[in-house]
Each structure stands twice: as structure tokens, then as C-alpha cells.
Enzyme design. Structure first.
Site, PDB file in Angstrom:
ATOM      1  N   GLU A 163       0.860  -1.189   0.000  1.00 20.83           N
ATOM      2  CA  GLU A 163       0.000   0.000   0.000  1.00 20.83           C
ATOM      3  C   GLU A 163       0.894   1.236   0.000  1.00 20.83           C
ATOM      4  O   GLU A 163       2.091   1.130   0.295  1.00 20.83           O
ATOM      5  CB  GLU A 163      -0.914  -0.007   1.235  1.00 20.83           C
ATOM      6  CG  GLU A 163      -1.866  -1.181   1.227  1.00 20.83           C
ATOM      7  CD  GLU A 163      -2.857  -1.173   2.384  1.00 20.83           C
ATOM      8  OE1 GLU A 163      -2.892  -0.189   3.156  1.00 20.83           O
ATOM      9  OE2 GLU A 163      -3.597  -2.162   2.505  1.00 20.83           O
ATOM     10  N   GLN A 194      44.471  -7.248 -17.856  1.00 26.88           N
ATOM     11  CA  GLN A 194      44.169  -7.914 -16.577  1.00 26.88           C
ATOM     12  C   GLN A 194      43.020  -7.248 -15.824  1.00 26.88           C
ATOM     13  O   GLN A 194      42.249  -7.917 -15.138  1.00 26.88           O
ATOM     14  CB  GLN A 194      45.420  -7.961 -15.698  1.00 26.88           C
ATOM     15  CG  GLN A 194      46.395  -9.039 -16.156  1.00 26.88           C
ATOM     16  CD  GLN A 194      47.482  -9.297 -15.145  1.00 26.88           C
ATOM     17  OE1 GLN A 194      47.622  -8.586 -14.154  1.00 26.88           O
ATOM     18  NE2 GLN A 194      48.282 -10.310 -15.397  1.00 26.88           N
ATOM     19  N   GLU A 207       9.410  -7.754  -3.989  1.00 29.98           N
ATOM     20  CA  GLU A 207       9.270  -9.048  -3.293  1.00 29.98           C
ATOM     21  C   GLU A 207      10.230  -9.142  -2.096  1.00 29.98           C
ATOM     22  O   GLU A 207      10.761 -10.208  -1.786  1.00 29.98           O
ATOM     23  CB  GLU A 207       9.412 -10.208  -4.280  1.00 29.98           C
ATOM     24  CG  GLU A 207       8.341 -10.079  -5.365  1.00 29.98           C
ATOM     25  CD  GLU A 207       7.952 -11.356  -6.043  1.00 29.98           C
ATOM     26  OE1 GLU A 207       8.170 -12.429  -5.467  1.00 29.98           O
ATOM     27  OE2 GLU A 207       7.383 -11.273  -7.148  1.00 29.98           O
TER      28      GLU A 207
HETATM   29  N1  CAA Z   1       6.008 -18.424   5.950  1.00 24.62           N
HETATM   30  C1  CAA Z   1       4.957 -18.624   6.777  1.00 24.62           C
HETATM   31  N2  CAA Z   1       4.694 -17.844   7.854  1.00 24.62           N
HETATM   32  C2  CAA Z   1       5.531 -16.833   8.099  1.00 24.62           C
HETATM   33  C3  CAA Z   1       6.642 -16.565   7.277  1.00 24.62           C
HETATM   34  C4  CAA Z   1       6.878 -17.418   6.168  1.00 24.62           C
HETATM   35  N3  CAA Z   1       7.908 -17.211   5.345  1.00 24.62           N
HETATM   36  N4  CAA Z   1       7.294 -15.470   7.747  1.00 24.62           N
HETATM   37  C5  CAA Z   1       6.618 -15.075   8.854  1.00 24.62           C
HETATM   38  N5  CAA Z   1       5.557 -15.896   9.058  1.00 24.62           N
HETATM   39  C6  CAA Z   1       4.599 -15.828  10.156  1.00 24.62           C
HETATM   40  C7  CAA Z   1       5.333 -15.853  11.485  1.00 24.62           C
HETATM   41  O1  CAA Z   1       5.584 -17.185  11.913  1.00 24.62           O
HETATM   42  C8  CAA Z   1       4.351 -15.154  12.411  1.00 24.62           C
HETATM   43  O2  CAA Z   1       3.352 -16.082  12.790  1.00 24.62           O
HETATM   44  P1  CAA Z   1       2.751 -16.108  14.310  1.00 24.62           P
HETATM   45  O3  CAA Z   1       1.947 -14.858  14.420  1.00 24.62           O
HETATM   46  O4  CAA Z   1       1.917 -17.342  14.356  1.00 24.62           O
HETATM   47  O5  CAA Z   1       3.936 -16.117  15.236  1.00 24.62           O
HETATM   48  C9  CAA Z   1       3.701 -14.116  11.500  1.00 24.62           C
HETATM   49  O6  CAA Z   1       3.915 -14.574  10.147  1.00 24.62           O
HETATM   50  C10 CAA Z   1       4.307 -12.741  11.649  1.00 24.62           C
HETATM   51  O7  CAA Z   1       5.685 -12.847  11.392  1.00 24.62           O
HETATM   52  P2  CAA Z   1       6.727 -11.746  11.845  1.00 24.62           P
HETATM   53  O8  CAA Z   1       6.493 -11.402  13.282  1.00 24.62           O
HETATM   54  O9  CAA Z   1       8.095 -12.206  11.458  1.00 24.62           O
HETATM   55  O10 CAA Z   1       6.288 -10.481  10.970  1.00 24.62           O
HETATM   56  P3  CAA Z   1       6.952  -9.053  10.831  1.00 24.62           P
HETATM   57  O11 CAA Z   1       5.878  -8.042  10.914  1.00 24.62           O
HETATM   58  O12 CAA Z   1       8.128  -8.909  11.749  1.00 24.62           O
HETATM   59  O13 CAA Z   1       7.419  -9.042   9.299  1.00 24.62           O
HETATM   60  C11 CAA Z   1       8.905  -9.313   7.470  1.00 24.62           C
HETATM   61  C12 CAA Z   1       8.340  -9.873   8.790  1.00 24.62           C
HETATM   62  C13 CAA Z   1       9.949 -10.322   7.080  1.00 24.62           C
HETATM   63  C14 CAA Z   1       9.550  -7.961   7.645  1.00 24.62           C
HETATM   64  C15 CAA Z   1       7.769  -9.242   6.434  1.00 24.62           C
HETATM   65  O14 CAA Z   1       6.861  -8.203   6.725  1.00 24.62           O
HETATM   66  C16 CAA Z   1       8.278  -9.055   5.009  1.00 24.62           C
HETATM   67  O15 CAA Z   1       8.719 -10.016   4.374  1.00 24.62           O
HETATM   68  N6  CAA Z   1       8.189  -7.833   4.479  1.00 24.62           N
HETATM   69  C17 CAA Z   1       8.471  -7.590   3.078  1.00 24.62           C
HETATM   70  C18 CAA Z   1       7.203  -7.577   2.289  1.00 24.62           C
HETATM   71  C19 CAA Z   1       7.434  -7.831   0.841  1.00 24.62           C
HETATM   72  O16 CAA Z   1       8.215  -8.680   0.455  1.00 24.62           O
HETATM   73  N7  CAA Z   1       6.704  -7.114   0.015  1.00 24.62           N
HETATM   74  C20 CAA Z   1       6.777  -7.330  -1.388  1.00 24.62           C
HETATM   75  C21 CAA Z   1       5.534  -6.816  -2.021  1.00 24.62           C
HETATM   76  S1  CAA Z   1       4.863  -7.890  -3.216  1.00 24.62           S
HETATM   77  C22 CAA Z   1       5.698  -7.564  -4.644  1.00 24.62           C
HETATM   78  O17 CAA Z   1       6.688  -6.911  -4.692  1.00 24.62           O
HETATM   79  C23 CAA Z   1       5.118  -8.279  -5.787  1.00 24.62           C
HETATM   80  C24 CAA Z   1       5.305  -7.689  -7.113  1.00 24.62           C
HETATM   81  O18 CAA Z   1       4.518  -6.900  -7.549  1.00 24.62           O
HETATM   82  C25 CAA Z   1       6.362  -8.193  -7.974  1.00 24.62           C
END
Ligand code: CAA
Length: 386
Positions: free
Chosen positions: A127, A280, A368
Site C-alpha cells: 500500500e 588484466q 518481493e
Molecule cells: N512463511 C509462513 N509464515 C511466516 C513466514 C513465512 N515465510 N514469515 C513469517 N511468518 C509468520 C510468522 O511465523 C508469524 O506467525 P505467528 O503470528 O503465528 O507467530 C507471522 O507470520 C508474523 O511474522 P513476523 O512477526 O516475522 O512479521 P513481521 O511483521 O516482523 O514481518 C517481514 C516480517 C519479514 C519484515 C515481512 O513483513 C516481510 O517479508 N516484508 C516484506 C514484504 C514484501 O516482500 N513485500 C513485497 C511486495 S509484493 C511484490 O513486490 C510483488 C510484485 O509486484 C512483484
């Protein structure tokens, strides 16, 4: 350990390479210059199983494994990164998510059309105020008395948003619960309440259309919930694990194209009476490019292999996917930078695709999950600390 590929994996790589060389590469400059969405090429990729590489044949896909997906993605990205973005989102964020978390009706309804390339899929998590911090989303889905949800809010940076028929949407169903208050839904973009906003004028991957989308009282039926209510964040994270393998493959494809063009150039271009590849300083760059490219590919294949293992035995491949994406995207940025430097003025000119590779590579360090987020995921998993 076996470093060879199966006949099936080689076959899909061959199909991808043929389409990439015959149809995608010749129009890459046009698509980059105009930003025109390559619908015809996407249809061709779909007809050949490349929009649903890991999708079982019963849902319209090629029924291949994650290794085959990497091999095909590399070929497509080497011809044009923008095409590979569309392919990656369709395969790993859209089809993979529904195959993993959807029910039989959802698989039949949403996956087939996308896997066959007849329609385009998208994934709406980000968002305007919520990127890396995905739980900070404000888009809201409110449960009504009749069991439907009313969605209101905005999503941004939606790859294929301008052309998508179906979107996997993440919205807050309970603001007080944070990550556990997010639910995943299926959206049909032809329904009332769905609007497309401004398109993003991007630095690279220009032919992969990107826009904002907005929901005003968009009605979601109970059968359009993906997985269970409150499971949306975990679905998003686990789908992104697969997505990161796709982006790592894309980065490798871009880097390989830049590397191969550079090899050719350093053999032909002469300075001070000899090919510049004989100096090189150039040789050191070539050697480092080769090491980074091979390391990226091996780490990405390892992540794909681990994904296949978790599909059979359970578990996660988050660390392997993050290691692969981080390594490959930073390698792609470095390799395209060196390729441009070695090409000198010609690298800076739009007459050659080198400057396009450089512009296209940058996004792989951002979407991502940025490189910073990949480091956070790896370090948290390694240390057990947060
Ligand atoms: N698989 C399954 N579950 C997962 C997981 C995974 N890989 N990673 C975390 N979880 C679960 C955790 O176990 C936790 O579960 P519980 O509540 O049961 O304990 C829950 O999710 C919350 O996890 P965190 O506390 O670790 O969450 P966080 O708020 O600290 O965030 C983060 C972690 C790694 C920073 C995450 O927010 C993240 O990856 N952020 C990046 C977002 C992203 O990649 N955005 C890309 C946008 S999409 C895009 O770009 C597509 C496009 O158009 C090409």
C-alpha cells in the site's frame, strides 16, 4: 548430489529459450521504449505451459517442478526482464498461492485461465504507506451480516494491475490483531467497486504494467476467501518465499545476458593494440562476474530444490529463498554495472541493450522484499533473535 537436469527440466528450458529468442528478444527494445504490455507474447508463453510451470496439468499447467521453473525463468529474463516479471507474478505469486492455499473450486476457477495465459493474475499486498512493513496495511475487509465482506482501501505497485482479471488481495479483517488480522481474498477486477488508479512510470521492466488499485465497497463472497480468516499474512509470506526464487531467477537471466554480451565485446573491442579482454583489469572483472553468476544460479537451484522438498515433507524454505534472492539480485546489479563500465560509451548508449539490463536489474533488489528485508529474514532465522 547430482548437478544434471532431467529430460523434462531440459525440455521446458528449451521451450522457454526458443520462445525467448524467437519472440521476446526481438521485441524487447520496443517494449522497453514504449512500455507496451506484451499481451501476444504472454499468450504464447501460456500456450506453451510457461504461465503455470508448476501447475498440475489438471489445472491447465505444465506440471513441472521448481527447478524447471528456475531454468525457464532465466531464459525468459535473459531475453527481456519485463516479460519475466509478468511470468514470475503469474507463476509464483498467483498460481502458487492458490494451489497451496485454495480449495478445489478456487483452483479450477482461478488457476486454469491464468496458467493457460488466457488471463493475467496479480498479487496485492503493498500500500502507499506499507511496503516492507506489510502488517501496516490499512485496506479493510469488513464482514457483513450476510457473510460477505465489504472491501475499502488502496493498494499500490501492483504488477500487472492494469491488465489483471483476477487478483489475490490481502486486507485487514481485524485491525487489532496485526499480522493475525489479515485475510487473503480473490478479487475479480470486472466487478463493481474495483478501480484502477495511476500507472507507475518506471525506470526499468517498463513493459510490465504497474498501477495503483482502489476498492470502494467492493463485495467479496464467502467462497472468495483464500485460506482461513486471519491467515492472510502467513499466506503472503509463504507465497513470497516462492516469489523470491522467481526474482532470483530473473536477476540471473538479466545478469547472464549482460555477461554474455560483455564476453563478446571484450573479445572484439580493441584498445592500445589488443582486445580489451586481454587486459588484466578486464579479466579480473570477467572472473568476478562469472563467479557471482554461478554462485547465484547454484543458490537459486538449491532454494528451488528445497521448495520441492518442503512440498513433499513440509517445513519452510524461507532462508534458502532469501539467500538466493539477495545473492542473485546484488550480483545482477554488480554484473550489469561492470558490463556497462566495460562497454564504456556504448554501454551508456541506447543502441545496445546494456543500459536496459542495468535499469532492469535494479528492481530485483527492491520488489518481493528489499535486500534489507532479505538480510533481516536470513539473520532472524539464523540467530533465532529478532
Ligand atoms: N512463511 C509462513 N509464515 C511466516 C513466514 C513465512 N515465510 N514469515 C513469517 N511468518 C509468520 C510468522 O511465523 C508469524 O506467525 P505467528 O503470528 O503465528 O507467530 C507471522 O507470520 C508474523 O511474522 P513476523 O512477526 O516475522 O512479521 P513481521 O511483521 O516482523 O514481518 C517481514 C516480517 C519479514 C519484515 C515481512 O513483513 C516481510 O517479508 N516484508 C516484506 C514484504 C514484501 O516482500 N513485500 C513485497 C511486495 S509484493 C511484490 O513486490 C510483488 C510484485 O509486484 C512483484
Amino acid at each position: 548430489m547430482d548437478f544434471g537436469f532431467s529430460d523434462e527440466q531440459l525440455m521446458i528450458q528449451d521451450v522457454a529459450r526458443r520462445i525467448a529468442q524467437e519472440k521476446i528478444a526481438p521485441s524487447a527494445e520496443h517494449h522497453d521504449r514504449t512500455g507496451e504490455f506484451p499481451l501476444e507474447n504472454i499468450r504464447t508463453l501460456g500456450e506453451n505451459g510457461l504461465m503455470g510451470i508448476e501447475v498440475p496439468a489438471e489445472y491447465g499447467g505444465a506440471g513441472m517442478d521448481p527447478i524447471a521453473y528456475v531454468l525457464a525463468m532465466v531464459e525468459i529474463a535473459a531475453a527481456d526482464a519485463a516479460h519475466s516479471t509478468i511470468v514470475s507474478v503469474n507463476n509464483s505469486l498467483f498460481c502458487n498461492g492458490i494451489l497451496t492455499f485454495g480449495n478445489e473450486e478456487q483452483k479450477q476457477l482461478y488457476v486454469r485461465a491464468i496458467a493457460e495465459g488466457r488471463e493475467i493474475g496479480a498479487f496485492a499486498l503493498t500500500e502507499p504507506q506499507s511496503g516492507s512493513d506489510a502488517t501496516a496495511m490499512r485496506c479493510k475487509a469488513t464482514l457483513q451480516d450476510d457473510g460477505t465482506y465489504l472491501v475499502n482501501g488502496k493498494k499500490s505497485w501492483i504488477t500487472s494491475g492494469p491488465v489483471a482479471k483476477y487478483i489475490v488481495l490481502f486486507a485487514m479483517t481485524d485491525m487489532d490483531k496485526g499480522a493475525r488480522g489479515i485475510t487473503a481474498f480473490m478479487v475479480d477486477t470486472e466487478r463493481e467497486g474495483f478501480h484502477r488508479g495511476k500507472t507507475e512510470p518506471k525506470m526499468g521492466i517498463r513493459a510490465s504494467a504497474t498501477c495503483e488499485i482502489e476498492f470502494t465497497d467492493y463485495v467479496i463472497k464467502p467462497e472468495e476467501v483464500l485460506g482461513a480468516e486471519g491467515e492472510g499474512f502467513k499466506i503472503a509470506m509463504s507465497v513470497l518465499d516462492a516469489g523470491r526464487i522467481g526474482i532470483a531467477s530473473q536477476a540471473i537471466g538479466i545478469a547472464r545476458a549482460a555477461y554474455e554480451a560483455t564476453l563478446e565485446y571484450v573479445r572484439e573491442r580493441k584498445a592500445f593494440g589488443q582486445p580489451i579482454g586481454a587486459f588484466q583489469m578486464t579479466q579480473a572483472k570477467i572472473a568476478d562476474m562469472k563467479c557471482k553468476l554461478d554462485a547465484s544460479l547454484l543458490l537459486t537451484l538449491r532454494a528451488a530444490w528445497k521448495k520441492g522438498e518442503t512440498e513433499k515433507h513440509g517445513g519452510r524454505f524461507s532462508t534458502e529463498a532469501a539467500v538466493a534472492k539477495l545473492t542473485a539480485s546484488e550480483a545482477a546489479m554488480w554484473i550489469t554495472h561492470q558490463a556497462l563500465q566495460i562497454h564504456g560509451g556504448m554501454g551508456y548508449s541506447k543502441e545496445l541493450p546494456i543500459e536496459r539490463y542495468f535499469r532492469d536489474a535494479k528492481i530485483t533488489e527492491i520488489y518481493e522484499g528489499t535486500s534489507e528485508i532479505q538480510r533481516l529474514v536470513i539473520a532472524r532465522n539464523e540467530t533465532g533473535l529478532r
